[in-house]
Design a protein around this motif. Structure first.
Motif, PDB file in Angstrom:
ATOM      1  N   PRO A 258       0.806  -1.228   0.000  1.00 45.27           N
ATOM      2  CA  PRO A 258       0.000   0.000   0.000  1.00 45.27           C
ATOM      3  C   PRO A 258       0.839   1.279   0.000  1.00 45.27           C
ATOM      4  CG  PRO A 258      -0.256  -1.169   2.080  1.00 45.27           C
ATOM      5  CD  PRO A 258       0.551  -2.048   1.185  1.00 45.27           C
ATOM      6  N   ASN A 259       2.023   1.236   0.572  1.00 47.00           N
ATOM      7  CA  ASN A 259       2.851   2.438   0.636  1.00 47.00           C
ATOM      8  C   ASN A 259       3.456   2.805  -0.723  1.00 47.00           C
ATOM      9  OD1 ASN A 259       4.453   0.094   0.848  1.00 47.00           O
ATOM     10  ND2 ASN A 259       6.146   1.270   1.709  1.00 47.00           N
ATOM     11  N   LEU A 260       3.324   1.934  -1.722  1.00 47.15           N
ATOM     12  CA  LEU A 260       3.881   2.226  -3.045  1.00 47.15           C
ATOM     13  C   LEU A 260       2.850   2.795  -4.021  1.00 47.15           C
ATOM     14  CD1 LEU A 260       6.212  -0.852  -3.627  1.00 47.15           C
ATOM     15  CD2 LEU A 260       6.826   1.449  -2.878  1.00 47.15           C
ATOM     16  N   HIS A 261       1.597   2.844  -3.645  1.00 50.14           N
ATOM     17  CA  HIS A 261       0.556   3.282  -4.582  1.00 50.14           C
ATOM     18  C   HIS A 261       0.738   4.714  -5.041  1.00 50.14           C
ATOM     19  CE1 HIS A 261      -2.471  -0.036  -3.326  1.00 50.14           C
ATOM     20  NE2 HIS A 261      -1.359  -0.499  -3.837  1.00 50.14           N
ATOM     21  N   ARG A 262       1.301   5.535  -4.219  1.00 51.73           N
ATOM     22  CA  ARG A 262       1.501   6.941  -4.599  1.00 51.73           C
ATOM     23  C   ARG A 262       2.971   7.262  -4.833  1.00 51.73           C
ATOM     24  NH1 ARG A 262      -2.853   9.094  -0.360  1.00 51.73           N
ATOM     25  NH2 ARG A 262      -4.659   8.544  -1.573  1.00 51.73           N
ATOM     26  N   ASN A 263       3.796   6.255  -4.833  1.00 50.46           N
ATOM     27  CA  ASN A 263       5.219   6.446  -5.097  1.00 50.46           C
ATOM     28  C   ASN A 263       5.388   6.937  -6.545  1.00 50.46           C
ATOM     29  OD1 ASN A 263       7.843   5.461  -6.261  1.00 50.46           O
ATOM     30  ND2 ASN A 263       8.203   5.034  -4.080  1.00 50.46           N
ATOM     31  N   PRO A 264       6.099   8.042  -6.757  1.00 46.45           N
ATOM     32  CA  PRO A 264       6.200   8.593  -8.118  1.00 46.45           C
ATOM     33  C   PRO A 264       6.872   7.644  -9.117  1.00 46.45           C
ATOM     34  CG  PRO A 264       7.622   9.807  -6.597  1.00 46.45           C
ATOM     35  CD  PRO A 264       6.805   8.864  -5.775  1.00 46.45           C
ATOM     36  N   PHE A 265       7.794   6.813  -8.678  1.00 41.47           N
ATOM     37  CA  PHE A 265       8.450   5.880  -9.593  1.00 41.47           C
ATOM     38  C   PHE A 265       7.482   4.763 -10.006  1.00 41.47           C
ATOM     39  CE2 PHE A 265      11.961   7.735  -7.159  1.00 41.47           C
ATOM     40  CZ  PHE A 265      12.678   8.304  -8.216  1.00 41.47           C
ATOM     41  N   VAL A 266       6.695   4.331  -9.069  1.00 36.11           N
ATOM     42  CA  VAL A 266       5.697   3.314  -9.376  1.00 36.11           C
ATOM     43  C   VAL A 266       4.622   3.904 -10.276  1.00 36.11           C
ATOM     44  CG1 VAL A 266       3.968   1.741  -8.415  1.00 36.11           C
ATOM     45  CG2 VAL A 266       6.175   2.022  -7.271  1.00 36.11           C
ATOM     46  N   CYS A 267       4.232   5.138 -10.008  1.00 39.28           N
ATOM     47  CA  CYS A 267       3.239   5.799 -10.866  1.00 39.28           C
ATOM     48  C   CYS A 267       3.769   5.948 -12.292  1.00 39.28           C
ATOM     49  CB  CYS A 267       2.854   7.158 -10.280  1.00 39.28           C
ATOM     50  SG  CYS A 267       1.891   7.018  -8.750  1.00 39.28           S
TER      51      CYS A 267
ATOM     52  N   TYR B 105      -9.285   1.666 -14.066  1.00 43.39           N
ATOM     53  CA  TYR B 105      -8.321   1.064 -13.156  1.00 43.39           C
ATOM     54  C   TYR B 105      -7.032   1.877 -13.077  1.00 43.39           C
ATOM     55  CZ  TYR B 105      -4.716  -2.029 -11.427  1.00 43.39           C
ATOM     56  OH  TYR B 105      -3.660  -2.547 -10.730  1.00 43.39           O
ATOM     57  N   VAL B 106      -6.480   2.255 -14.206  1.00 42.64           N
ATOM     58  CA  VAL B 106      -5.208   2.982 -14.220  1.00 42.64           C
ATOM     59  C   VAL B 106      -5.354   4.321 -13.511  1.00 42.64           C
ATOM     60  CG1 VAL B 106      -3.532   4.122 -15.731  1.00 42.64           C
ATOM     61  CG2 VAL B 106      -4.267   1.804 -16.230  1.00 42.64           C
ATOM     62  N   LYS B 107      -6.509   4.961 -13.665  1.00 46.51           N
ATOM     63  CA  LYS B 107      -6.729   6.247 -12.992  1.00 46.51           C
ATOM     64  C   LYS B 107      -6.685   6.100 -11.474  1.00 46.51           C
ATOM     65  CE  LYS B 107      -9.467   8.293 -16.644  1.00 46.51           C
ATOM     66  NZ  LYS B 107     -10.813   8.696 -17.072  1.00 46.51           N
ATOM     67  N   LEU B 108      -7.090   4.927 -10.980  1.00 46.08           N
ATOM     68  CA  LEU B 108      -7.133   4.714  -9.532  1.00 46.08           C
ATOM     69  C   LEU B 108      -5.763   4.425  -8.917  1.00 46.08           C
ATOM     70  CD1 LEU B 108     -10.291   2.470  -9.119  1.00 46.08           C
ATOM     71  CD2 LEU B 108     -10.017   4.870  -8.511  1.00 46.08           C
ATOM     72  N   TRP B 109      -4.835   3.902  -9.696  1.00 49.31           N
ATOM     73  CA  TRP B 109      -3.603   3.380  -9.127  1.00 49.31           C
ATOM     74  C   TRP B 109      -2.932   4.367  -8.190  1.00 49.31           C
ATOM     75  CZ3 TRP B 109      -1.059  -1.434  -9.803  1.00 49.31           C
ATOM     76  CH2 TRP B 109       0.145  -1.517  -9.110  1.00 49.31           C
ATOM     77  N   CYS B 110      -2.620   5.542  -8.641  1.00 50.40           N
ATOM     78  CA  CYS B 110      -1.865   6.506  -7.837  1.00 50.40           C
ATOM     79  C   CYS B 110      -2.767   7.387  -6.988  1.00 50.40           C
ATOM     80  CB  CYS B 110      -0.980   7.351  -8.747  1.00 50.40           C
ATOM     81  SG  CYS B 110       0.345   6.377  -9.476  1.00 50.40           S
ATOM     82  N   GLN B 111      -4.061   7.088  -6.958  1.00 50.01           N
ATOM     83  CA  GLN B 111      -4.988   7.855  -6.136  1.00 50.01           C
ATOM     84  C   GLN B 111      -5.635   7.013  -5.053  1.00 50.01           C
ATOM     85  OE1 GLN B 111      -7.745   9.388  -8.974  1.00 50.01           O
ATOM     86  NE2 GLN B 111      -6.194  10.509 -10.088  1.00 50.01           N
ATOM     87  N   THR B 112      -5.345   5.732  -5.040  1.00 52.58           N
ATOM     88  CA  THR B 112      -6.000   4.822  -4.107  1.00 52.58           C
ATOM     89  C   THR B 112      -5.629   5.157  -2.670  1.00 52.58           C
ATOM     90  OG1 THR B 112      -6.039   3.066  -5.723  1.00 52.58           O
ATOM     91  CG2 THR B 112      -6.230   2.397  -3.443  1.00 52.58           C
ATOM     92  N   SER B 113      -6.622   5.153  -1.832  1.00 56.35           N
ATOM     93  CA  SER B 113      -6.404   5.325  -0.400  1.00 56.35           C
ATOM     94  C   SER B 113      -5.618   4.125   0.117  1.00 56.35           C
ATOM     95  CB  SER B 113      -7.755   5.408   0.305  1.00 56.35           C
ATOM     96  OG  SER B 113      -7.596   5.330   1.688  1.00 56.35           O
ATOM     97  N   THR B 114      -4.850   4.342   1.145  1.00 59.09           N
ATOM     98  CA  THR B 114      -4.053   3.250   1.686  1.00 59.09           C
ATOM     99  C   THR B 114      -4.694   2.603   2.912  1.00 59.09           C
ATOM    100  OG1 THR B 114      -2.735   4.862   2.909  1.00 59.09           O
ATOM    101  CG2 THR B 114      -1.871   4.117   0.785  1.00 59.09           C
ATOM    102  N   ASP B 115      -5.970   2.923   3.198  1.00 62.66           N
ATOM    103  CA  ASP B 115      -6.608   2.214   4.307  1.00 62.66           C
ATOM    104  C   ASP B 115      -6.827   0.758   3.885  1.00 62.66           C
ATOM    105  OD1 ASP B 115      -9.575   1.699   3.574  1.00 62.66           O
ATOM    106  OD2 ASP B 115      -9.312   3.822   3.080  1.00 62.66           O
ATOM    107  N   SER B 116      -6.948  -0.124   4.875  1.00 60.38           N
ATOM    108  CA  SER B 116      -6.941  -1.557   4.583  1.00 60.38           C
ATOM    109  C   SER B 116      -8.110  -1.998   3.695  1.00 60.38           C
ATOM    110  CB  SER B 116      -6.917  -2.369   5.874  1.00 60.38           C
ATOM    111  OG  SER B 116      -8.083  -2.116   6.632  1.00 60.38           O
TER     112      SER B 116
END
Length: 140
Positions: free
Chosen positions: A28-37, A91-102
């Protein structure tokens, strides 16, 4: 026009990216990581380009084929591409915007698995069915 070898290479790149992203989606901590995005953006571009190239090459040729069975295969192939685009865009739009709650993270993992499986099935179908069909009917 793209050659089958180029389309096969694109399939391999898409498969490789799915393998990497399947691991990254679990964190979950990688969802907003700029390299992963950036990697997700590259994945998005590769899938879209691949679908467009197929549309302009494989589909357009098969749809004109004199054999009605092959024309039907082309229509089915085209429809599956439309379904992928429909599901993949959101789906792709959600990747870097997804909340990190469980709860959100678990839903995102499940959605990722579905999208990745849909793309894996498409790559397999292309490799095992479409590309050999093209080779049999259009190569001299």
């Amino acid at each position: 026009m793209y050659t089958l070898d180029e389309l096969k290479r694109q399939n391999q790149e898409i498969s490789d990216l799915i393998d990497v992203l399947s691991v990254l989606v679990e964190q979950p901590n990688l969802h907003r990581n700029p390299f992963v995005c950036d990697l997700v953006s590259s994945f998005n571009e590769k899938v879209w380009m691949h679908l467009v190239f197929e549309e302009n090459t494989i589909y357009s040729e098969l749809a004109k084929h004199h054999n009605p069975d092959i024309s039907q295969i082309a229509r089915d192939f085209h429809e599956s591409a439309r379904q992928i685009r429909k599901h993949f865009t959101g789906y792709v739009k959600l990747w870097c915007q997804t909340s990190t709650d469980s709860g959100s993270h678990q839903a995102f993992i499940e959605q990722s698995a579905k999208i990745f499986e849909l793309l894996r099935e498409r790559v397999k179908y292309e490799s095992e069915e479409m590309f050999p069909l093209i080779e049999r009917h259009f190569d001299s």
